[in-house]
Design a protein around this motif. Structure first.
Motif, mmCIF file in Angstrom:
data_model
loop_
_atom_site.group_PDB
_atom_site.id
_atom_site.type_symbol
_atom_site.label_atom_id
_atom_site.label_comp_id
_atom_site.label_asym_id
_atom_site.label_seq_id
_atom_site.Cartn_x
_atom_site.Cartn_y
_atom_site.Cartn_z
ATOM 1 N N LEU A 41 0.845 -1.206 0.000
ATOM 2 C CA LEU A 41 0.000 0.000 0.000
ATOM 3 C C LEU A 41 0.872 1.246 0.000
ATOM 4 N N GLU A 42 1.928 1.247 0.808
ATOM 5 C CA GLU A 42 2.807 2.421 0.865
ATOM 6 C C GLU A 42 3.464 2.674 -0.492
ATOM 7 N N ARG A 43 3.846 1.613 -1.198
ATOM 8 C CA ARG A 43 4.406 1.802 -2.550
ATOM 9 C C ARG A 43 3.357 2.388 -3.486
ATOM 10 N N ALA A 44 2.117 1.938 -3.337
ATOM 11 C CA ALA A 44 1.051 2.420 -4.219
ATOM 12 C C ALA A 44 0.764 3.903 -4.000
ATOM 13 N N VAL A 45 0.764 4.345 -2.727
ATOM 14 C CA VAL A 45 0.448 5.756 -2.452
ATOM 15 C C VAL A 45 1.692 6.636 -2.503
ATOM 16 N N GLY A 46 2.871 5.991 -2.511
ATOM 17 C CA GLY A 46 4.113 6.755 -2.601
ATOM 18 C C GLY A 46 4.483 7.460 -1.318
ATOM 19 N N ALA A 47 4.101 6.876 -0.167
ATOM 20 C CA ALA A 47 4.408 7.516 1.114
ATOM 21 C C ALA A 47 4.433 6.468 2.214
ATOM 22 N N THR A 48 5.242 6.743 3.234
ATOM 23 C CA THR A 48 5.250 5.890 4.423
ATOM 24 C C THR A 48 4.055 6.244 5.292
ATOM 25 N N LEU A 49 3.345 5.235 5.737
ATOM 26 C CA LEU A 49 2.099 5.468 6.480
ATOM 27 C C LEU A 49 2.249 5.280 7.984
ATOM 28 N N PHE A 50 3.240 4.472 8.407
ATOM 29 C CA PHE A 50 3.437 4.204 9.841
ATOM 30 C C PHE A 50 4.904 4.390 10.208
ATOM 31 N N ASP A 51 5.142 4.965 11.371
ATOM 32 C CA ASP A 51 6.461 4.980 11.995
ATOM 33 C C ASP A 51 6.476 3.854 13.017
ATOM 34 N N ARG A 52 7.350 2.880 12.804
ATOM 35 C CA ARG A 52 7.412 1.724 13.701
ATOM 36 C C ARG A 52 8.730 1.738 14.474
ATOM 37 N N THR A 53 8.630 1.651 15.768
ATOM 38 C CA THR A 53 9.811 1.499 16.626
ATOM 39 C C THR A 53 9.596 0.251 17.465
ATOM 40 N N SER A 54 10.588 -0.076 18.268
ATOM 41 C CA SER A 54 10.461 -1.270 19.117
ATOM 42 C C SER A 54 9.400 -1.082 20.191
ATOM 43 N N ARG A 55 9.065 0.176 20.469
ATOM 44 C CA ARG A 55 8.116 0.407 21.557
ATOM 45 C C ARG A 55 6.743 0.879 21.079
ATOM 46 N N ALA A 56 6.619 1.413 19.830
ATOM 47 C CA ALA A 56 5.323 1.979 19.415
ATOM 48 C C ALA A 56 5.201 1.997 17.891
#
Length: 297
Positions: A41-56
């Motif tokens: 989905l992110e490739r399709a919209v051309g943007a990162t949708l979530f910031d993922r870390t080890s805690r959140a």
């Protein structure tokens, strides 16, 4: 963007949980498979949708924009699907209906009410035309269905009888024959007549003139009216008498009297007509309602 509705639903689940493992369990898929769908989905919209870390896991600004837009997209897609199904079933869209005045004064309101009650999303555009015009308009696909009078079927148009009514004589209110309970056709031999022009409905016109000839005379036509209101006004003015289907007695215009004819009297048919090649479910719904209202189906 080449975005699938399924991907938007997956995105909304992750956005609601803000936790990939819980979202995967909720969707009954593995976490790696869920992560792959989000990356697609992110490739399709051309943007990162979530910031993922080890805690959140958090939505990015682009993700928040999609969170606002996605529910509307899914709603419109679902509504479009419903409308497409309704159109395929004849429950929505536009049905163009023609009707002679005779039907508008009698059976047409019941038919229209029945169709609207069953298919509230089906729009009906109703206009009044004489029989001859409707037969042409049906063949030319300018009408979907029509309510006609004493019409013969053609190669292009099917005609089905709904109801029949006898002819009545229409007299000026102060005419001597208006004092009679019934009128013999022979008593009209010397009367001037007000009739429909033959081009507006040749079959109906021929029924009237044929009836007169069967009683020994040819009607002396002194005036014609393109609609029933004009003809009844001419009769009320004393211009002549007329022969009309009994449906029009429902109009109860002032200054005229409707009287039964004695002996054997021809009947005039009200009919429903549609194009032979028209397979529209909406036309089928209208014809079915017409048969039901007429007691023929």
């Amino acid at each position: 963007m080449d975005v699938e509705l399924r991907q938007l639903r997956v995105f909304l689940t992750v956005a609601a949980e803000l936790h990939f493992s819980r979202a995967a369990a909720r969707l009954h898929v593995s976490q790696p498979a869920l992560s792959q769908q989000i990356r697609t989905l992110e490739r399709a919209v051309g943007a990162t949708l979530f910031d993922r870390t080890s805690r959140a896991t958090e939505l990015t600004p682009a993700g928040r924009v999609l969170l606002d837009a996605a529910p509307r997209v899914l709603f419109e897609a679902e509504r479009a699907g419903v409308r497409v199904r309704q159109a395929a079933e004849g429950a929505s869209g536009l049905l163009v209906v023609g009707s002679v005045g005779t039907a508008l004064a009698s059976i047409a309101p019941r038919i229209l009410r029945t169709v609207r009650g069953r298919f509230p999303d089906l729009r009906m555009e109703v206009s009044q035309h004489d029989t001859a015009a409707q037969m042409v308009m049906l063949a030319e696909e300018r009408l979907d269905v029509g309510l006609v009078r004493s019409a013969a079927p053609t190669n292009a148009v099917v005609v089905e009888e709904l109801v029949t009514e006898p002819l009545l004589v229409v007299l000026p209110g102060d005419h001597p024959l208006a004092r009679h309970d019934t009128v013999d056709a022979g008593a009209l031999a010397d009367e001037p007549f007000v009739l429909w022009p033959r081009p507006l409905g040749a079959e109906f016109f021929d029924i009237i003139t044929g009836y007169c000839r069967d009683h020994g005379f040819t009607p002396r036509i002194v005036a014609e009216g393109a609609d029933i209101e004009t003809q009844l006004s001419l009769v009320a003015a004393g211009i002549g008498v007329s022969l009309q289907p009994s449906y029009y007695a429902n109009l109860r215009p002032p200054g005229v009297a409707f009287r039964p004819l004695s002996g054997e009297v021809p009947s005039v048919a009200l009919q429903v007509a549609w194009r032979r090649r028209n397979r529209s479910p909406a036309v089928g719904h209208f014809v079915g309602a017409a048969r039901e209202c007429a007691g023929t189906g």
